[in-house]
Motif scaffolding. Structure first.
Motif, PDB file in Angstrom:
ATOM      1  N   ASN A  78      -4.857   1.005   6.397  1.00  0.00           N
ATOM      2  CA  ASN A  78      -5.396  -0.817   6.586  1.00  0.00           C
ATOM      3  C   ASN A  78      -3.994  -2.153   6.210  1.00  0.00           C
ATOM      4  N   THR A  79      -3.445  -1.819   5.507  1.00  0.00           N
ATOM      5  CA  THR A  79      -3.095  -2.771   4.941  1.00  0.00           C
ATOM      6  C   THR A  79      -1.725  -3.058   6.007  1.00  0.00           C
ATOM      7  N   TYR A  80      -0.995  -1.838   6.148  1.00  0.00           N
ATOM      8  CA  TYR A  80       0.257  -2.068   7.698  1.00  0.00           C
ATOM      9  C   TYR A  80      -0.853  -2.843   9.100  1.00  0.00           C
ATOM     10  N   GLU A 108      11.453 -13.774  13.496  1.00  0.00           N
ATOM     11  CA  GLU A 108      12.131 -12.392  13.715  1.00  0.00           C
ATOM     12  C   GLU A 108      11.315 -12.281  12.229  1.00  0.00           C
ATOM     13  N   THR A 109      11.540 -10.647  12.323  1.00  0.00           N
ATOM     14  CA  THR A 109      10.232  -9.894  11.183  1.00  0.00           C
ATOM     15  C   THR A 109      11.184  -8.730  10.911  1.00  0.00           C
ATOM     16  N   GLU A 110      10.940  -8.913   9.707  1.00  0.00           N
ATOM     17  CA  GLU A 110      10.936  -7.123   9.230  1.00  0.00           C
ATOM     18  C   GLU A 110       9.653  -7.301   8.325  1.00  0.00           C
ATOM     19  N   LEU A 111       9.591  -5.424   8.380  1.00  0.00           N
ATOM     20  CA  LEU A 111       7.975  -4.787   7.656  1.00  0.00           C
ATOM     21  C   LEU A 111       8.507  -3.990   6.458  1.00  0.00           C
ATOM     22  N   LEU A 112       9.259  -4.373   4.962  1.00  0.00           N
ATOM     23  CA  LEU A 112       9.146  -3.239   4.117  1.00  0.00           C
ATOM     24  C   LEU A 112       8.122  -2.711   3.668  1.00  0.00           C
ATOM     25  N   GLN A 113       8.527  -1.292   3.673  1.00  0.00           N
ATOM     26  CA  GLN A 113       7.615  -0.375   2.562  1.00  0.00           C
ATOM     27  C   GLN A 113       8.105  -0.163   1.498  1.00  0.00           C
ATOM     28  N   ILE A 114       6.466  -0.862   0.391  1.00  0.00           N
ATOM     29  CA  ILE A 114       7.161  -1.008  -1.078  1.00  0.00           C
ATOM     30  C   ILE A 114       6.374   0.068  -1.683  1.00  0.00           C
ATOM     31  N   GLY A 115       5.222  -0.254  -1.106  1.00  0.00           N
ATOM     32  CA  GLY A 115       4.137   0.918  -2.019  1.00  0.00           C
ATOM     33  C   GLY A 115       4.126   1.933  -1.811  1.00  0.00           C
ATOM     34  N   GLY A 116       3.895   3.487  -2.624  1.00  0.00           N
ATOM     35  CA  GLY A 116       4.735   4.584  -3.353  1.00  0.00           C
ATOM     36  C   GLY A 116       5.876   4.758  -3.375  1.00  0.00           C
ATOM     37  N   SER A 153       0.830  -1.287  -0.127  1.00  0.00           N
ATOM     38  CA  SER A 153       0.058   0.137  -0.249  1.00  0.00           C
ATOM     39  C   SER A 153       1.182   0.986   0.277  1.00  0.00           C
ATOM     40  N   ALA A 154       0.718   2.596  -1.118  1.00  0.00           N
ATOM     41  CA  ALA A 154       0.823   3.163  -0.791  1.00  0.00           C
ATOM     42  C   ALA A 154       1.005   4.117   0.662  1.00  0.00           C
ATOM     43  N   HIS A 155      -0.098   4.016   1.094  1.00  0.00           N
ATOM     44  CA  HIS A 155      -0.525   4.663   2.924  1.00  0.00           C
ATOM     45  C   HIS A 155       0.214   3.691   3.676  1.00  0.00           C
ATOM     46  N   PRO A 156       1.695   4.681   4.333  1.00  0.00           N
ATOM     47  CA  PRO A 156       2.585   3.159   5.146  1.00  0.00           C
ATOM     48  C   PRO A 156       1.792   2.721   6.296  1.00  0.00           C
ATOM     49  N   HIS A 169     -11.489  -5.695   5.610  1.00  0.00           N
ATOM     50  CA  HIS A 169     -11.988  -4.986   4.636  1.00  0.00           C
ATOM     51  C   HIS A 169     -11.742  -3.862   5.928  1.00  0.00           C
ATOM     52  N   GLY A 170     -11.907  -2.723   5.423  1.00  0.00           N
ATOM     53  CA  GLY A 170     -11.836  -0.770   5.050  1.00  0.00           C
ATOM     54  C   GLY A 170     -11.523  -0.513   5.265  1.00  0.00           C
ATOM     55  N   ARG A 171     -12.327   0.947   4.409  1.00  0.00           N
ATOM     56  CA  ARG A 171     -11.659   2.344   3.477  1.00  0.00           C
ATOM     57  C   ARG A 171     -10.615   3.378   4.225  1.00  0.00           C
ATOM     58  N   GLU A 172     -11.259   3.757   4.901  1.00  0.00           N
ATOM     59  CA  GLU A 172     -10.531   4.825   5.370  1.00  0.00           C
ATOM     60  C   GLU A 172     -10.094   4.227   6.461  1.00  0.00           C
ATOM     61  N   PRO A 173      -8.549   4.711   6.952  1.00  0.00           N
ATOM     62  CA  PRO A 173      -7.200   4.360   7.561  1.00  0.00           C
ATOM     63  C   PRO A 173      -7.589   4.621   8.776  1.00  0.00           C
ATOM     64  N   GLY A 174      -7.194   2.801   9.485  1.00  0.00           N
ATOM     65  CA  GLY A 174      -7.668   3.291  10.280  1.00  0.00           C
ATOM     66  C   GLY A 174      -9.083   1.929  10.792  1.00  0.00           C
ATOM     67  N   GLU A 175      -9.928   1.888   9.706  1.00  0.00           N
ATOM     68  CA  GLU A 175     -11.079   1.145   9.626  1.00  0.00           C
ATOM     69  C   GLU A 175     -11.049  -0.388  10.034  1.00  0.00           C
ATOM     70  N   ALA A 176      -9.131  -1.008   9.220  1.00  0.00           N
ATOM     71  CA  ALA A 176      -9.684  -2.686   9.498  1.00  0.00           C
ATOM     72  C   ALA A 176      -9.500  -3.254  10.222  1.00  0.00           C
TER      73      ALA A 176
END
Length: 205
Positions: A15-17, A33-41, A9-12, A152-159
């Motif tokens: 909702n995808t985050y 162990e985890t690593e989360l990469l921001q690719i969208g955007g 997602s382009a939004h770091p 499901h969610g549209r606006e940020p945080g709705e997820a």
């Protein structure tokens, strides 16, 4: 043991985050162990079929794809999240994955794969199916959950209001962690499956 998570997602912090972070939290609780990469955007070019990677082992376009390749090689799992726009995965993410999978020569057999789709309403299943094809063509077992991996969610945080979706993410995290550990034990005891020499049959000769 390590899992690499990709946010398409382009939004770091959208909702995808939030969906991926739910998976990430459970993975870490289970010792992964985890690593989360921001690719969208990011500006990610699509594959141009130049076959340069056949010779060099890396993509001709030196961007996030080549930066991610060694992290993917070192990881035991790849979990990819995408927003849904037109009943498909984010175009930036698709360009990234096309080149990441195509240009990397290392064996991906038995790395765990999982896809997460986040939609306002529809298209999540189509996106889920689209992303899973990267794993199945690479010998990567897919971690499942209690439902198709969608939130499901549209606006940020709705997820976070999608109780079933977020529970699905937690179940995915637990199942992925179990699968990662189980494969590690199996590899240590039995090694990886033997492979035949590849047979490539073209439909037009």
């Amino acid at each position: 043991m390590k899992a690499l998570l990709i946010n398409g997602s382009a939004h770091p912090k959208g909702n995808t985050y939030l969906a991926l972070h739910e998976v990430q939290t459970v993975l870490e609780q289970n010792g992964i162990e985890t690593e989360l990469l921001q690719i969208g955007g990011q500006v990610i070019r699509g594959c141009i079929g130049c076959y340069s990677c056949y010779k060099t082992g890396r993509c001709v376009f030196d961007d996030a794809v080549n930066e991610t390749a060694p992290k993917f090689e070192a990881a035991d799992a790849l979990i990819v999240g995408s927003p849904v726009y037109y009943a498909s995965a984010n175009a930036t993410l698709v360009a990234f994955l096309d080149r990441l999978f195509y240009s990397t020569p290392f064996d991906k057999t038995m790395k765990v794969g999982a896809a997460v789709a986040v939609a306002r309403r529809g298209g999540a299943s189509a996106t889920f199916d689209e992303l899973n094809k990267y794993f199945t063509v690479s010998g990567m077992p897919i971690a499942s959950s209690q439902y198709w991996n969608s939130v499901h969610g549209r606006e940020p945080g709705e997820a976070v209001q999608d109780g079933e979706g977020m529970q699905t993410m937690r179940t995915l995290g637990a199942n992925a962690a179990f699968l990662i550990r189980s494969i590690a034990l199996g590899r240590a005891a039995y090694g990886l499956p033997e492979k035949e020499a590849r047979v490539a049959t073209s439909f037009v000769r």
